[in-house]
Design a protein around this motif. Structure first.
Motif, PDB file in Angstrom:
ATOM      1  N   GLU A 164     -43.393 -49.573  30.059  1.00 18.25           N
ATOM      2  CA  GLU A 164     -43.820 -49.173  28.706  1.00 18.25           C
ATOM      3  C   GLU A 164     -45.351 -49.256  28.605  1.00 18.25           C
ATOM      4  O   GLU A 164     -46.024 -48.238  28.514  1.00 18.25           O
ATOM      5  CB  GLU A 164     -43.158 -50.058  27.638  1.00 18.25           C
ATOM      6  N   ASP A 189     -36.791 -44.690  24.786  1.00 16.20           N
ATOM      7  CA  ASP A 189     -37.645 -45.652  24.070  1.00 16.20           C
ATOM      8  C   ASP A 189     -37.484 -45.409  22.577  1.00 16.20           C
ATOM      9  O   ASP A 189     -37.586 -44.274  22.115  1.00 16.20           O
ATOM     10  CB  ASP A 189     -39.109 -45.430  24.472  1.00 16.20           C
ATOM     11  N   GLY A 190     -37.193 -46.501  21.855  1.00 18.69           N
ATOM     12  CA  GLY A 190     -36.985 -46.352  20.410  1.00 18.69           C
ATOM     13  C   GLY A 190     -35.514 -46.160  20.083  1.00 18.69           C
ATOM     14  O   GLY A 190     -35.138 -45.463  19.159  1.00 18.69           O
ATOM     15  N   ASP A 215     -38.431 -46.117  31.247  1.00 17.53           N
ATOM     16  CA  ASP A 215     -37.693 -46.543  30.061  1.00 17.53           C
ATOM     17  C   ASP A 215     -36.954 -45.278  29.631  1.00 17.53           C
ATOM     18  O   ASP A 215     -37.569 -44.375  29.066  1.00 17.53           O
ATOM     19  CB  ASP A 215     -38.695 -47.012  28.993  1.00 17.53           C
ATOM     20  N   ARG A 257     -42.418 -54.077  27.415  1.00 18.89           N
ATOM     21  CA  ARG A 257     -42.390 -54.392  28.841  1.00 18.89           C
ATOM     22  C   ARG A 257     -43.564 -53.708  29.544  1.00 18.89           C
ATOM     23  O   ARG A 257     -43.915 -52.555  29.271  1.00 18.89           O
ATOM     24  CB  ARG A 257     -41.064 -53.910  29.442  1.00 18.89           C
TER      25      ARG A 257
HETATM   26 MN    MN Z   1     -38.977 -48.813  25.004  1.00 16.58          MN
END
Ligand code: MN
Ligand code: AHG
Ligand code: MN
Length: 359
Positions: free
Chosen positions: A288, A132-133, A129, A284
């Motif tokens: 994640e 992330d965020g 990922d 996910r």
């Molecule tokens: Mn993420």
């Protein structure tokens, strides 16, 4: 002439600054085998990607076109940020000509990305990922990157990465980068969880916390309470419990990596349960929840869907989602107890109704 005390003082500082990520991976591997060397090189590439992304983040407000949306929607159905695209490309670029990784499976790409020149030799897949965020990007709040490494099994001739649809127990390494006041890289190859801090003056990640262990219980519960109306009654039961008992504090930062890192260090639990709109949850599995579950188990904690260990879940597709309850052993179990209680009541009610119909 420096006296022994001075020399020893320098020695400590130099030794500390020499515990780089690549050296630590070899030390953790207790061998110089080809797989140990591969893992060390893989982690060095991930560190390079982290440094490139950190550099862009620290100047994002000043760099043309670094922030904001691209106007595209990704396979997740989410609006894509320019930094998502940049970071995704960084991971691809640092692994090309590496000879290490044949495939990259990313949150931002519908199918795995192949690096053909690496495939005959590079028998590893990077799942990641890249940012992330993302919702934190335009307000300069912490974001992260999450990664996992798996061995490639078979030749994946149809290019759909079916061999990736295995449980998280087949991960050989996992970790995350936290882009915060300092840039941290937290990883495990199955021999404990270790934190590295980027020393910008050296351009190296230096070991700052070895063998991180999560407390069995902690005060933090981390969940987006704006979804209360969408949750199963059992999750509402848990939230009502922590609202009515002393010793709990709510922390939710909108970026899984930041919320996870707080809980890894202070104890507590992060939840992203299924909702009316997303019954399987939002997060996910492959890039994640499973990487973080690998870490939390190494740190003495737990990760569950509410009814199954995250690391036992076998996905049906690359971007499969699951509910996530992750953190301290006792706190994850407390959440599960409310789920089990509701399931017990449901079974009793069904049995009672069946018996009533029989009369
Ligand atoms: Mn993420
Ligand atoms: P991503 O930016 O990679 O899509 O991940 C965002 C995730 C996760 O980081 C965070 O915990 C969660 O989305 C927040 O979701 P809500 O805004 O729905 O709370
Ligand atoms: Mn993302």
């Amino acid at each position: 002439m420096a006296d022994m005390e001075q020399i020893l003082d320098h020695k400590y500082a130099i030794d500390r600054d020499c515990m780089t990520l690549s050296r630590h991976v070899l030390q953790q591997s207790h061998s110089f085998s080809s797989e140990a060397q591969d893992l060390s090189a893989l982690m060095s590439r991930i560190a390079l990607a982290a440094k490139l992304i950190a550099r862009r983040l620290t100047r994002a407000g000043l760099v043309e076109d670094a922030l904001g949306f691209t106007g595209q929607t990704n396979v997740q159905g989410e609006a894509v940020k320019k930094m998502d695209v940049y970071a995704n490309q960084v991971f691809i670029s640092v692994f090309e000509q590496s000879g290490l990784v044949c495939r990259l499976a990313s949150e931002e790409m519908e199918e795995p990305y192949y690096i053909p020149e690496n495939c005959p030799i590079g028998r590893y897949t990077l799942l990641y990922d890249p940012i992330d965020g993302s919702s934190n990007l335009d307000t300069n709040l912490n974001v992260g990157a999450i990664f996992a490494i798996r061995r490639q099994e078979g030749d994946d001739l149809d290019g759909t990465g079916q061999d990736l649809l295995q449980s998280g127990r087949s991960q050989i390494a996992a970790g995350y980068v936290l882009f915060g006041p300092s840039t941290l890289l937290v990883y495990s190859i199955g021999t404990g969880v270790h934190t590295f801090t980027l020393d910008p003056s050296l351009g190296e990640f230096i070991l700052s916390h070895e063998n991180v262990q999560i407390p069995a219980h902690g005060p933090v519960y981390s969940v987006n309470e704006g979804n209360f109306w969408q949750w199963d009654e059992s999750i509402r039961d848990y939230i009502r419990y922590v609202h009515r008992h002393e010793g709990y504090t709510a922390r939710y930062g909108g970026a899984l990596v930041g919320d996870f890192h707080r809980i890894l260090n202070q104890g507590g639990v992060f939840l992203y349960p299924g909702t009316v709109q997303k019954p399987e949850g939002k997060l996910r599995l492959l890039y994640e929840s499973a990487p973080l579950a690998f870490l939390i188990e190494q740190a003495g904690g737990r990760a569950s869907t509410g009814t199954e260990e995250i690391l036992d879940v076998v996905p049906r597709e690359l971007h499969a989602r699951t509910p996530l309850i992750i953190g301290s052993r006792d706190d994850v179990s407390l959440v599960e107890s409310f789920i089990q209680e509701r399931q017990r009541e449901e079974r009793e009610k069904t049995t009672w109704e069946w018996a009533k119909d029989e009369r």
